[in-house]
Design an enzyme around this catalytic site. Structure first.
Site, PDB file in Angstrom:
ATOM      1  N   ASP A  37      41.808 -48.677 -11.441  1.00 42.48           N
ATOM      2  CA  ASP A  37      42.472 -49.537 -10.463  1.00 42.48           C
ATOM      3  C   ASP A  37      41.910 -49.396  -9.060  1.00 42.48           C
ATOM      4  O   ASP A  37      42.228 -50.183  -8.178  1.00 42.48           O
ATOM      5  CB  ASP A  37      43.977 -49.244 -10.451  1.00 42.48           C
ATOM      6  CG  ASP A  37      44.599 -49.648 -11.766  1.00 42.48           C
ATOM      7  OD1 ASP A  37      44.258 -50.738 -12.244  1.00 42.48           O
ATOM      8  OD2 ASP A  37      45.395 -48.879 -12.315  1.00 42.48           O
ATOM      9  N   HIS A  54      44.855 -39.530 -13.329  1.00 42.10           N
ATOM     10  CA  HIS A  54      45.161 -40.109 -14.636  1.00 42.10           C
ATOM     11  C   HIS A  54      45.713 -39.025 -15.539  1.00 42.10           C
ATOM     12  O   HIS A  54      45.291 -37.869 -15.446  1.00 42.10           O
ATOM     13  CB  HIS A  54      43.890 -40.707 -15.270  1.00 42.10           C
ATOM     14  CG  HIS A  54      44.192 -41.642 -16.389  1.00 42.10           C
ATOM     15  ND1 HIS A  54      44.344 -41.220 -17.677  1.00 42.10           N
ATOM     16  CD2 HIS A  54      44.407 -42.976 -16.385  1.00 42.10           C
ATOM     17  CE1 HIS A  54      44.630 -42.267 -18.438  1.00 42.10           C
ATOM     18  NE2 HIS A  54      44.682 -43.344 -17.678  1.00 42.10           N
TER      19      HIS A  54
HETATM   20  N1  CMC Z   1      47.390 -38.756  -5.111  1.00 39.67           N
HETATM   21  C1  CMC Z   1      47.812 -37.511  -4.746  1.00 39.67           C
HETATM   22  N2  CMC Z   1      48.241 -36.587  -5.609  1.00 39.67           N
HETATM   23  C2  CMC Z   1      48.246 -36.890  -6.913  1.00 39.67           C
HETATM   24  C3  CMC Z   1      47.823 -38.148  -7.379  1.00 39.67           C
HETATM   25  C4  CMC Z   1      47.369 -39.085  -6.415  1.00 39.67           C
HETATM   26  N3  CMC Z   1      46.961 -40.302  -6.804  1.00 39.67           N
HETATM   27  N4  CMC Z   1      47.943 -38.199  -8.720  1.00 39.67           N
HETATM   28  C5  CMC Z   1      48.424 -37.019  -9.091  1.00 39.67           C
HETATM   29  N5  CMC Z   1      48.615 -36.211  -8.005  1.00 39.67           N
HETATM   30  C6  CMC Z   1      49.091 -34.837  -8.011  1.00 39.67           C
HETATM   31  C7  CMC Z   1      50.594 -34.809  -8.313  1.00 39.67           C
HETATM   32  O1  CMC Z   1      51.353 -34.859  -7.122  1.00 39.67           O
HETATM   33  C8  CMC Z   1      50.719 -33.496  -9.051  1.00 39.67           C
HETATM   34  O2  CMC Z   1      50.729 -32.469  -8.099  1.00 39.67           O
HETATM   35  P1  CMC Z   1      51.558 -31.105  -8.370  1.00 39.67           P
HETATM   36  O3  CMC Z   1      50.948 -30.487  -9.593  1.00 39.67           O
HETATM   37  O4  CMC Z   1      51.348 -30.302  -7.132  1.00 39.67           O
HETATM   38  O5  CMC Z   1      52.980 -31.512  -8.583  1.00 39.67           O
HETATM   39  C9  CMC Z   1      49.421 -33.377  -9.836  1.00 39.67           C
HETATM   40  O6  CMC Z   1      48.464 -34.157  -9.095  1.00 39.67           O
HETATM   41  C10 CMC Z   1      49.523 -33.892 -11.263  1.00 39.67           C
HETATM   42  O7  CMC Z   1      49.956 -35.245 -11.210  1.00 39.67           O
HETATM   43  P2  CMC Z   1      51.112 -35.871 -12.104  1.00 39.67           P
HETATM   44  O8  CMC Z   1      51.757 -36.986 -11.350  1.00 39.67           O
HETATM   45  O9  CMC Z   1      51.982 -34.763 -12.641  1.00 39.67           O
HETATM   46  O10 CMC Z   1      50.224 -36.422 -13.285  1.00 39.67           O
HETATM   47  P3  CMC Z   1      50.670 -37.479 -14.348  1.00 39.67           P
HETATM   48  O11 CMC Z   1      49.752 -37.283 -15.489  1.00 39.67           O
HETATM   49  O12 CMC Z   1      52.135 -37.374 -14.620  1.00 39.67           O
HETATM   50  O13 CMC Z   1      50.434 -38.882 -13.615  1.00 39.67           O
HETATM   51  C11 CMC Z   1      49.373 -40.779 -12.708  1.00 39.67           C
HETATM   52  C12 CMC Z   1      49.278 -39.644 -13.732  1.00 39.67           C
HETATM   53  C13 CMC Z   1      48.268 -41.797 -12.996  1.00 39.67           C
HETATM   54  C14 CMC Z   1      50.723 -41.493 -12.864  1.00 39.67           C
HETATM   55  C15 CMC Z   1      49.217 -40.197 -11.283  1.00 39.67           C
HETATM   56  O14 CMC Z   1      47.945 -39.598 -11.145  1.00 39.67           O
HETATM   57  C16 CMC Z   1      49.446 -41.250 -10.207  1.00 39.67           C
HETATM   58  O15 CMC Z   1      50.587 -41.499  -9.828  1.00 39.67           O
HETATM   59  N6  CMC Z   1      48.343 -41.903  -9.694  1.00 39.67           N
HETATM   60  C17 CMC Z   1      48.476 -42.997  -8.744  1.00 39.67           C
HETATM   61  C18 CMC Z   1      48.859 -44.272  -9.484  1.00 39.67           C
HETATM   62  C19 CMC Z   1      47.694 -44.858 -10.257  1.00 39.67           C
HETATM   63  O16 CMC Z   1      46.580 -44.958  -9.759  1.00 39.67           O
HETATM   64  N7  CMC Z   1      47.975 -45.289 -11.510  1.00 39.67           N
HETATM   65  C20 CMC Z   1      46.978 -45.962 -12.359  1.00 39.67           C
HETATM   66  C21 CMC Z   1      46.672 -45.168 -13.593  1.00 39.67           C
HETATM   67  S1  CMC Z   1      45.200 -45.811 -14.437  1.00 39.67           S
HETATM   68  C22 CMC Z   1      45.690 -47.386 -14.975  1.00 39.67           C
HETATM   69  C23 CMC Z   1      46.534 -47.337 -16.194  1.00 39.67           C
HETATM   70  O17 CMC Z   1      45.993 -46.992 -17.255  1.00 39.67           O
HETATM   71  O18 CMC Z   1      47.730 -47.666 -16.105  1.00 39.67           O
END
Ligand code: CMC
Length: 429
Positions: free
Chosen positions: A363, A305
């Site tokens: 989720d 998140h």
């Molecule tokens: N599985 C594997 N790696 C992950 C995941 C995951 N679910 N989430 C983040 N990472 C890694 C990502 O690859 C990155 O790695 P690096 O620093 O090496 O590039 C690091 O962790 C930071 O992640 P980010 O994508 O830069 O973080 P963000 O804040 O931009 O994204 C997120 C947050 C929720 C979009 C992301 O964690 C994600 O895609 N999760 C899966 C989708 C999901 O479950 N979404 C529901 C969110 S809660 C409901 C809502 O409020 O909408």
């Protein structure tokens, strides 16, 4: 003493006020930065940028806490009802007995939709995703309810808000019924909000729908958990759309559109699909490796998140609700739940997830719970949207009361061509 921040550009110092919130990080007010320095700031994804002042929801991402108007959201989920929480989000206080009577009766009065909206549904292909239908029909409400589209009229804003929170469940249930070819079921105003939604979704005209109180209470909790989450993608989209002065139904429909994506409200559908694909506890290590592989776009859906760097408090309540629902329907040993529990256990011990502070989010367990209640996965995001309509409207209302409200107009760092001369087709090589 008033705090200030100093920015130094080419040896010249500029002071900016530092604003203090009730809780949470201080915020540097750079409104005058461009006027004073001819510089913009850039922050893709809004990692460090507050887009507005708000008094609605506060998240402490490090502690894994979330508050609606100062009340712990998990306590509200256990002790309150969704409609009470909507009142809280919109007005800043839980309703008094008198307020409750007027407000809950008014919402009930608005649960039916214009009869002609049925023919609007008929234009969609059978089997359309309910979110595809909903994004359109919510926007179309502006055509059916033109007497509550003037955003400068406080009374019209109030009626539009009540119409939306009352009618969105009716429309979501209709979208589902249409997609499976069953007749629409009218609302029953003797039922509460979540009971009514269940009967409109699962009832049929040929039989009386029997409410299961454990399931309707679980749904109400799920609605509370999803009701608001401060300036997320869909809420910010609603605020930006509304800042142009567009009618309320168009603004809120933009929230539906943004919510649908798999990184936001679409993650519940994606998480259940992923758990089904894993299928068995023995396959978990393979998927964990895929999630850690930089060259593989696969992510553990329902994990991570932007704000929570600790266990998502919504996921805790959702996990408990999931157990309650599965136990009620006699599926305590559900195979997918076993996969989810084991996956969580393994991921939380893995260095990759520990270092990146990736925990289960709401989720992760919501898909299993909703599926057990009988909802197909295409209805998960519509359910999220029904609940989040409360938050979108709260932010929309707050925005209109904010004297600092102006049209949203982000700047950019332009990296394209410098101005150049146009050449006629005959002169281009
Ligand atoms: N599985 C594997 N790696 C992950 C995941 C995951 N679910 N989430 C983040 N990472 C890694 C990502 O690859 C990155 O790695 P690096 O620093 O090496 O590039 C690091 O962790 C930071 O992640 P980010 O994508 O830069 O973080 P963000 O804040 O931009 O994204 C997120 C947050 C929720 C979009 C992301 O964690 C994600 O895609 N999760 C899966 C989708 C999901 O479950 N979404 C529901 C969110 S809660 C409901 C809502 O409020 O909408």
């Amino acid at each position: 003493m008033n705090k200030k921040a100093t920015i130094s550009i080419d040896g010249k110092n500029y002071d900016f006020p530092v604003l203090e919130g009730t809780v949470g990080p201080d915020t540097i007010d750079i409104t005058k930065l461009y006027a004073l320095t001819n510089n913009f700031t850039i922050d893709p994804g809004f990692t460090s940028t507050a887009s507005c002042e708000s008094s609605i929801t506060y998240i402490d991402g490090d502690k894994g806490e979330c508050y609606y108007r100062g009340y712990p959201m998990d306590e509200l989920a256990e002790k309150s009802t969704f409609l009470e929480v909507v009142h809280l989000l919109w007005n800043g206080s839980l309703p008094t007995k008198d307020e409750w009577f007027e407000y809950s009766e008014a919402i009930k009065n608005h649960t039916m939709v214009h009869e002609q909206m049925k023919s609007f549904f008929n234009g969609f292909r059978r089997g359309s995703h309910p979110m595809a239908i909903l994004t359109s029909v919510v926007a179309a409400m502006s055509a059916f309810y033109p007497d509550s589209t003037d955003v400068n009229d406080l009374d019209q804003r109030k009626i539009a808000a009540r119409r939306m929170i009352a009618k969105v469940p009716t429309l979501a249930a209709m979208a589902y019924k249409y997609s499976i070819g069953q007749p629409f079921i009218y609302p029953d105003n003797s039922l509460d909000y979540s009971e009514n939604f269940l009967q409109m979704t699962f009832g049929v005209p040929a039989e009386k729908y029997k409410i299961n109180k454990v399931l309707s209470r679980a749904l109400d909790k799920i609605f509370i958990l999803h009701a608001d989450h401060e300036q997320n993608a869909s809420t910010s989209t609603v605020r930006l759309a509304a800042s142009s002065g567009v009618n309320p139904f168009a603004s809120i429909s933009s929230g539906f559109t943004s919510l649908w994506g798999p990184l936001h409200g679409g993650a519940n559908e994606a998480a259940l699909n992923m758990l089904r694909e894993i299928g068995d506890v023995k396959n978990i290590p393979k998927f964990i490796e895929k999630a850690k592989d930089k060259n593989d776009p696969f992510k553990l859906m329902g994990f991570g998140h932007r704000v929570y760097k600790n266990y998502d408090p919504r996921a805790k309540v959702m996990q408990k609700t999931c157990h309650e629902v599965l136990s009620e329907i006699g599926k305590k040993d559900d195979k997918i739940l076993q996969v989810a529990l084991e996956l969580e256990k393994i991921a939380l011990k893995d260095d990759y997830f520990i270092e990146k502070k990736l925990y289960p989010n709401i989720d992760f367990y919501s898909g299993i719970t909703l599926n057990a209640m009988g909802f197909p996965s295409t209805m998960f995001t519509p359910l999220f949207a029904v609940a989040r309509t409360a938050g979108w409207i709260a932010h929309w209302k707050e925005m209109y009361l904010d004297p600092k409200n102006r049209i949203g107009r982000p700047r950019q760092l332009y990296i394209g061509e410098k101005p150049r001369k146009f050449l006629e087709l005959k002169d281009r090589s």
